[in-house]
Design an enzyme around this catalytic site. Sequence first.
Site, PDB file in Angstrom:
ATOM      1  N   ARG A  55      -0.779  -9.292  12.939  1.00  0.00           N
ATOM      2  CA  ARG A  55      -1.373  -8.236  12.112  1.00  0.00           C
ATOM      3  C   ARG A  55      -2.214  -8.815  10.983  1.00  0.00           C
ATOM      4  NH1 ARG A  55       3.905  -5.616  10.799  1.00  0.00           N
ATOM      5  NH2 ARG A  55       2.837  -4.314   9.282  1.00  0.00           N
ATOM      6  N   ARG A  99      11.360  -6.273   4.791  1.00  0.00           N
ATOM      7  CA  ARG A  99      11.254  -4.882   5.222  1.00  0.00           C
ATOM      8  C   ARG A  99      11.833  -4.707   6.628  1.00  0.00           C
ATOM      9  NH1 ARG A  99       5.485  -1.953   5.241  1.00  0.00           N
ATOM     10  NH2 ARG A  99       5.160  -3.054   7.190  1.00  0.00           N
ATOM     11  N   ARG A 126      -9.807   0.821   9.006  1.00  0.00           N
ATOM     12  CA  ARG A 126      -9.356  -0.543   9.237  1.00  0.00           C
ATOM     13  C   ARG A 126     -10.414  -1.360   9.963  1.00  0.00           C
ATOM     14  NH1 ARG A 126      -3.653   0.502   9.200  1.00  0.00           N
ATOM     15  NH2 ARG A 126      -2.328  -1.335   9.383  1.00  0.00           N
ATOM     16  N   ARG A 185      11.526  -1.972  11.562  1.00  0.00           N
ATOM     17  CA  ARG A 185      10.308  -1.638  12.298  1.00  0.00           C
ATOM     18  C   ARG A 185      10.012  -2.702  13.331  1.00  0.00           C
ATOM     19  NH1 ARG A 185       5.349   0.250   8.522  1.00  0.00           N
ATOM     20  NH2 ARG A 185       4.282  -1.091  10.011  1.00  0.00           N
ATOM     21  N   LYS A 230       0.828  -1.213   0.000  1.00  0.00           N
ATOM     22  CA  LYS A 230       0.000   0.000   0.000  1.00  0.00           C
ATOM     23  C   LYS A 230       0.864   1.267   0.000  1.00  0.00           C
ATOM     24  CE  LYS A 230      -2.451  -0.794   3.735  1.00  0.00           C
ATOM     25  NZ  LYS A 230      -1.951  -2.096   4.206  1.00  0.00           N
TER      26      LYS A 230
HETATM   27  P1  ADP Z   1       0.868  -1.770   7.733  1.00  0.00           P
HETATM   28  O1  ADP Z   1       2.326  -1.845   7.477  1.00  0.00           O
HETATM   29  O2  ADP Z   1       0.325  -3.011   8.336  1.00  0.00           O
HETATM   30  O3  ADP Z   1       0.091  -1.293   6.569  1.00  0.00           O
HETATM   31  P2  ADP Z   1       0.500   0.776   9.134  1.00  0.00           P
HETATM   32  O4  ADP Z   1       1.802   1.437   8.921  1.00  0.00           O
HETATM   33  O5  ADP Z   1      -0.653   1.257   8.349  1.00  0.00           O
HETATM   34  O6  ADP Z   1       0.682  -0.795   8.953  1.00  0.00           O
HETATM   35  O7  ADP Z   1       0.100   0.816  10.683  1.00  0.00           O
HETATM   36  C1  ADP Z   1       0.952   0.347  11.691  1.00  0.00           C
HETATM   37  C2  ADP Z   1       0.188   0.138  12.979  1.00  0.00           C
HETATM   38  O8  ADP Z   1      -0.473   1.363  13.367  1.00  0.00           O
HETATM   39  C3  ADP Z   1      -0.954  -0.877  12.898  1.00  0.00           C
HETATM   40  O9  ADP Z   1      -0.521  -2.202  13.086  1.00  0.00           O
HETATM   41  C4  ADP Z   1      -1.872  -0.387  14.031  1.00  0.00           C
HETATM   42  O10 ADP Z   1      -1.419  -0.771  15.296  1.00  0.00           O
HETATM   43  C5  ADP Z   1      -1.742   1.115  13.931  1.00  0.00           C
HETATM   44  N1  ADP Z   1      -2.796   1.687  13.035  1.00  0.00           N
HETATM   45  C6  ADP Z   1      -2.585   2.353  11.860  1.00  0.00           C
HETATM   46  N2  ADP Z   1      -3.745   2.725  11.308  1.00  0.00           N
HETATM   47  C7  ADP Z   1      -4.727   2.282  12.147  1.00  0.00           C
HETATM   48  C8  ADP Z   1      -6.146   2.322  12.124  1.00  0.00           C
HETATM   49  N3  ADP Z   1      -6.818   2.895  11.095  1.00  0.00           N
HETATM   50  N4  ADP Z   1      -6.825   1.765  13.159  1.00  0.00           N
HETATM   51  C9  ADP Z   1      -6.174   1.186  14.185  1.00  0.00           C
HETATM   52  N5  ADP Z   1      -4.847   1.089  14.261  1.00  0.00           N
HETATM   53  C10 ADP Z   1      -4.108   1.626  13.255  1.00  0.00           C
END
Ligand code: ADP
Length: 189
Positions: A147, A130, A91, A136, A16
């Site tokens: 996740r 990654r 989400r 991270r 994404k």
């Molecule tokens: P990913 O790499 O899974 O796409 P993100 O960078 O979007 O992850 O988000 C990292 C973390 O931030 C998520 O695992 C969650 O804990 C938190 N987070 C991000 N966006 C949301 C959301 N819309 N609702 C709840 N938690 C979120």
Amino acid sequence: MTATRIVLLGPPGAGKGTQATNLISDLGIPHISTGDMLRAAVEAGTEVGLQAKAVMDSGELVSDEIVIGIAKERLSEDDAKKGFLLDGFPRTLAQASALEKTLGDLDAALDCCLALAVDNEAVVARLRKRSEIEGRVDDNEETIRERMRVYDSETAPLLEFYRSRRVLIEVSGMGTIEEVGKRVRDALD
Ligand code: ADP
């Protein structure tokens, strides 16, 4: 391309962020990533950051209340008037409903929900890579699995939600960045 208000959906590791970066330069709209905003809050040591850190590190979702709050605030900023690419939000169904309401209040509507589809093992392999590059905390194997579980139970139902709103576009996220990018652009045209 006419679509300017876009939600990007897909499991962790679907690409994404990568596709978002390419799309916003094509479309001239802001990239709004709740993950990036939360990481910035953690970095800055704000109240939200303090509350979110442990939850994020374990792969769980930050509360709807917090995330809806920061998303709403960001969407009300001036640059979001010309559209936006939402990445990582909504989400949960509660977040999707809140977004619909927020946009309704602004007399706006979503143009499309672009969903990237990938297979699970490809995702785990990508995230492992990654974690080696970016380090991270939430990219270790156990958290990755968590996740993905959270995605399946909380976020995957949004596919049906957006299908019922007739804005869902599904695109395969498998292949190279360029291949996926081309599919995404073709789908939006
Ligand atoms: P990913 O790499 O899974 O796409 P993100 O960078 O979007 O992850 O988000 C990292 C973390 O931030 C998520 O695992 C969650 O804990 C938190 N987070 C991000 N966006 C949301 C959301 N819309 N609702 C709840 N938690 C979120």
